[in-house]
Motif scaffolding. Structure first.
Motif, PDB file in Angstrom:
ATOM      1  N   VAL A  67       0.631  -1.208   0.048  1.00 49.28           N
ATOM      2  CA  VAL A  67      -0.032   0.163   0.035  1.00 49.28           C
ATOM      3  C   VAL A  67       1.003   1.310   0.192  1.00 49.28           C
ATOM      4  CG1 VAL A  67      -1.830   1.265   1.257  1.00 49.28           C
ATOM      5  CG2 VAL A  67      -1.740  -1.117   1.195  1.00 49.28           C
ATOM      6  N   ALA A  68       2.190   1.160   0.997  1.00 49.65           N
ATOM      7  CA  ALA A  68       3.048   2.316   0.845  1.00 49.65           C
ATOM      8  C   ALA A  68       3.670   2.684  -0.371  1.00 49.65           C
ATOM      9  CB  ALA A  68       3.898   2.268   2.285  1.00 49.65           C
ATOM     10  N   ASP A  69       3.671   1.744  -1.423  1.00 51.78           N
ATOM     11  CA  ASP A  69       4.210   1.811  -2.644  1.00 51.78           C
ATOM     12  C   ASP A  69       3.432   2.802  -3.329  1.00 51.78           C
ATOM     13  OD1 ASP A  69       6.325   0.064  -1.953  1.00 51.78           O
ATOM     14  OD2 ASP A  69       5.540  -1.641  -3.093  1.00 51.78           O
ATOM     15  N   TYR A  70       1.997   2.930  -3.121  1.00 54.06           N
ATOM     16  CA  TYR A  70       1.371   3.267  -4.071  1.00 54.06           C
ATOM     17  C   TYR A  70       0.642   4.783  -3.433  1.00 54.06           C
ATOM     18  CZ  TYR A  70       0.190  -0.495  -7.284  1.00 54.06           C
ATOM     19  OH  TYR A  70       0.404  -1.433  -8.204  1.00 54.06           O
ATOM     20  N   VAL A  71       0.467   5.179  -1.956  1.00 54.27           N
ATOM     21  CA  VAL A  71       0.069   6.118  -1.604  1.00 54.27           C
ATOM     22  C   VAL A  71       0.956   7.218  -0.922  1.00 54.27           C
ATOM     23  CG1 VAL A  71      -2.049   4.672  -1.233  1.00 54.27           C
ATOM     24  CG2 VAL A  71      -0.522   5.119   0.789  1.00 54.27           C
ATOM     25  N   GLU A  72       0.326   8.259  -0.375  1.00 54.13           N
ATOM     26  CA  GLU A  72       1.238   9.208   0.313  1.00 54.13           C
ATOM     27  C   GLU A  72       1.766   8.734   1.567  1.00 54.13           C
ATOM     28  OE1 GLU A  72       0.083  13.700   0.629  1.00 54.13           O
ATOM     29  OE2 GLU A  72       0.097  12.894   2.828  1.00 54.13           O
ATOM     30  N   THR A  73       0.669   8.630   2.628  1.00 54.16           N
ATOM     31  CA  THR A  73       0.988   7.870   3.836  1.00 54.16           C
ATOM     32  C   THR A  73       0.210   6.892   4.492  1.00 54.16           C
ATOM     33  OG1 THR A  73       1.521  10.297   4.359  1.00 54.16           O
ATOM     34  CG2 THR A  73       1.361   8.722   6.562  1.00 54.16           C
ATOM     35  N   VAL A  74       0.748   5.762   5.090  1.00 58.51           N
ATOM     36  CA  VAL A  74      -0.121   4.714   5.727  1.00 58.51           C
ATOM     37  C   VAL A  74       0.120   4.849   7.237  1.00 58.51           C
ATOM     38  CG1 VAL A  74      -0.448   2.473   5.699  1.00 58.51           C
ATOM     39  CG2 VAL A  74       0.496   3.375   3.658  1.00 58.51           C
ATOM     40  N   TYR A  75      -0.850   4.981   8.109  1.00 62.55           N
ATOM     41  CA  TYR A  75      -0.862   5.044   9.459  1.00 62.55           C
ATOM     42  C   TYR A  75      -1.293   3.673   9.708  1.00 62.55           C
ATOM     43  CZ  TYR A  75      -1.005   9.980   9.321  1.00 62.55           C
ATOM     44  OH  TYR A  75      -0.448  11.185   8.953  1.00 62.55           O
ATOM     45  N   ARG A  93      12.419   1.206   6.099  1.00 65.47           N
ATOM     46  CA  ARG A  93      12.804   1.223   4.780  1.00 65.47           C
ATOM     47  C   ARG A  93      11.620   2.232   3.873  1.00 65.47           C
ATOM     48  NH1 ARG A  93      14.353  -4.653   3.299  1.00 65.47           N
ATOM     49  NH2 ARG A  93      14.376  -3.718   1.287  1.00 65.47           N
ATOM     50  N   ARG A  94      10.659   2.392   4.209  1.00 64.40           N
ATOM     51  CA  ARG A  94       9.357   2.962   3.852  1.00 64.40           C
ATOM     52  C   ARG A  94       8.944   4.448   4.655  1.00 64.40           C
ATOM     53  NH1 ARG A  94      10.271  -0.427   0.837  1.00 64.40           N
ATOM     54  NH2 ARG A  94       8.942  -1.320  -0.778  1.00 64.40           N
ATOM     55  N   ARG A  95       9.607   5.392   4.133  1.00 67.16           N
ATOM     56  CA  ARG A  95       9.324   6.581   4.859  1.00 67.16           C
ATOM     57  C   ARG A  95       7.949   7.280   5.132  1.00 67.16           C
ATOM     58  NH1 ARG A  95      13.482  11.352   3.921  1.00 67.16           N
ATOM     59  NH2 ARG A  95      15.483  10.343   4.757  1.00 67.16           N
ATOM     60  N   ASN A  96       6.880   6.357   4.149  1.00 63.68           N
ATOM     61  CA  ASN A  96       5.566   6.989   4.453  1.00 63.68           C
ATOM     62  C   ASN A  96       4.790   6.271   5.231  1.00 63.68           C
ATOM     63  OD1 ASN A  96       5.806   4.936   2.522  1.00 63.68           O
ATOM     64  ND2 ASN A  96       4.349   6.172   1.125  1.00 63.68           N
ATOM     65  N   ILE A  97       5.368   5.306   6.038  1.00 63.17           N
ATOM     66  CA  ILE A  97       4.565   4.097   6.890  1.00 63.17           C
ATOM     67  C   ILE A  97       4.892   4.854   8.347  1.00 63.17           C
ATOM     68  CG2 ILE A  97       4.518   2.153   8.121  1.00 63.17           C
ATOM     69  CD1 ILE A  97       5.471   0.898   5.288  1.00 63.17           C
ATOM     70  N   VAL A  98       3.533   5.310   8.932  1.00 65.34           N
ATOM     71  CA  VAL A  98       3.636   5.562  10.376  1.00 65.34           C
ATOM     72  C   VAL A  98       3.144   4.481  11.309  1.00 65.34           C
ATOM     73  CG1 VAL A  98       2.919   7.205  12.195  1.00 65.34           C
ATOM     74  CG2 VAL A  98       3.193   7.740   9.910  1.00 65.34           C
ATOM     75  N   PRO A  99       4.139   3.738  12.004  1.00 63.90           N
ATOM     76  CA  PRO A  99       3.707   2.524  12.750  1.00 63.90           C
ATOM     77  C   PRO A  99       3.208   2.734  14.044  1.00 63.90           C
ATOM     78  CG  PRO A  99       6.148   2.663  12.765  1.00 63.90           C
ATOM     79  CD  PRO A  99       5.620   3.743  12.034  1.00 63.90           C
ATOM     80  N   ILE A 100       1.949   2.365  14.508  1.00 61.45           N
ATOM     81  CA  ILE A 100       1.464   2.804  15.692  1.00 61.45           C
ATOM     82  C   ILE A 100       1.155   1.366  16.292  1.00 61.45           C
ATOM     83  CG2 ILE A 100      -0.600   3.792  16.737  1.00 61.45           C
ATOM     84  CD1 ILE A 100      -0.783   5.457  14.250  1.00 61.45           C
ATOM     85  N   MET A 101       1.662   1.245  17.535  1.00 59.37           N
ATOM     86  CA  MET A 101       1.363   0.205  18.488  1.00 59.37           C
ATOM     87  C   MET A 101       0.314   0.708  19.476  1.00 59.37           C
ATOM     88  SD  MET A 101       4.038  -2.256  20.678  1.00 59.37           S
ATOM     89  CE  MET A 101       3.086  -3.642  21.448  1.00 59.37           C
ATOM     90  N   ALA A 102      -0.678   0.032  19.102  1.00 63.91           N
ATOM     91  CA  ALA A 102      -2.239   0.541  19.914  1.00 63.91           C
ATOM     92  C   ALA A 102      -3.309  -0.813  19.524  1.00 63.91           C
ATOM     93  CB  ALA A 102      -2.572   1.883  19.483  1.00 63.91           C
ATOM     94  N   ASP A 103      -4.208  -0.641  20.364  1.00 62.12           N
ATOM     95  CA  ASP A 103      -5.417  -1.452  20.220  1.00 62.12           C
ATOM     96  C   ASP A 103      -6.385  -0.724  19.387  1.00 62.12           C
ATOM     97  OD1 ASP A 103      -7.647  -2.898  20.265  1.00 62.12           O
ATOM     98  OD2 ASP A 103      -7.696  -3.346  22.395  1.00 62.12           O
ATOM     99  N   ALA A 104      -6.750  -1.136  18.153  1.00 61.16           N
ATOM    100  CA  ALA A 104      -7.829  -0.546  17.342  1.00 61.16           C
ATOM    101  C   ALA A 104      -9.151  -0.443  17.846  1.00 61.16           C
ATOM    102  CB  ALA A 104      -7.961  -1.116  16.028  1.00 61.16           C
TER     103      ALA A 104
END
Ligand SMILES: C[S@@+](CC[C@H](N)C(=O)[O-])C[C@H]1O[C@@H](n2cnc3c(N)ncnc32)[C@H](O)[C@@H]1O
Length: 200
Positions: A67-75, A93-104
């Motif tokens: 998904v990150a290969d195609y879009v601006e930002t992935v949360y 390795r992908r600057r546009n991925i924001v990893p969030i450790m949380a319960d959805a």
């Protein structure tokens, strides 16, 4: 979306999880990714460079990376520590991925890091999958899309998958317009994709 013949690919640097490459593109395998299965079956929402995505159930970042290969930002939200370690490696390795450790289930915990998104993508095998989606709807822009990968057996193993799907659809229709519903066979059994748009 980028296709080479009938093979779905994404345009990023390869070698993220051992995926094949074809003509310099990363092969996005429908057997490994429910989202790739949805596109391969002719559904889904076009991913474009200006789009922001909230991704619930990121796991080790396999689908997130495409998904990150195609879009601006992935949360990318994930609550389990082990896959989170892999996700952090992918995010390095992908600057546009924001990893969030949380319960959805608790979007208030990551609301401070979020902005409005165009796509809410959810792939969590939980009994309350529809409720989790509803809790995260405030992040979705009017006119934006929810793509919910419903694992029917996680909702209720004793009920018929079609019955579980009908119940989930009815729940979502209270808040959203359902635009597409399809089973992900032969790629993923007992999984359905429900695509909705948020009323403007
Ligand atoms: C089926 S896997 C996701 C696979 C991934 N989407 C992919 O295509 O590569 C489901 C993931 O959701 C995570 N998960 C389940 N419930 C969650 C919750 N309430 N909050 C955050 N993550 C959750 C699990 O830890 C697991 O990693």
């Amino acid at each position: 979306m980028k296709w080479l013949g009938n093979v779905l690919v994404s345009p990023g640097e390869g070698g993220v999880y051992g995926e094949r490459t074809l003509d310099g593109y990363r092969v996005w395998d429908p057997y490994r990714s429910k989202l790739a299965a949805l596109y391969t079956l002719g559904g889904g929402v076009e991913l474009t460079p200006e789009i922001r995505v909230l991704y619930l159930g990121a796991a080790n970042g396999t689908t997130v990376s495409h998904v990150a290969d195609y879009v601006e930002t992935v949360y990318a939200v994930e609550f389990a520590p082990r896959p989170m370690q892999d996700l952090l490696e992918v995010a390095r390795r992908r600057r546009n991925i924001v990893p969030i450790m949380a319960d959805a289930n608790r979007p208030e915990e990551y609301a401070p890091f979020m902005e409005a998104v165009d796509i809410l993508y959810q792939d969590v095998a939980q009994p309350n999958q529809v409720e989790i989606a509803e809790r995260n709807l405030p992040f979705l822009k009017p006119g934006g899309h929810l793509i919910l990968m419903l694992k029917t057996r996680s909702v209720d193993v004793r009920r018929e998958p079609a019955e579980v799907l009908a119940g989930a659809r009815a729940g979502l229709e209270e808040h959203l317009d359902v635009t597409d519903v399809r089973w992900l066979d032969p790629y993923h059994h007992d999984h359905a994709a429900i695509v909705c748009s948020r009323r403007g």
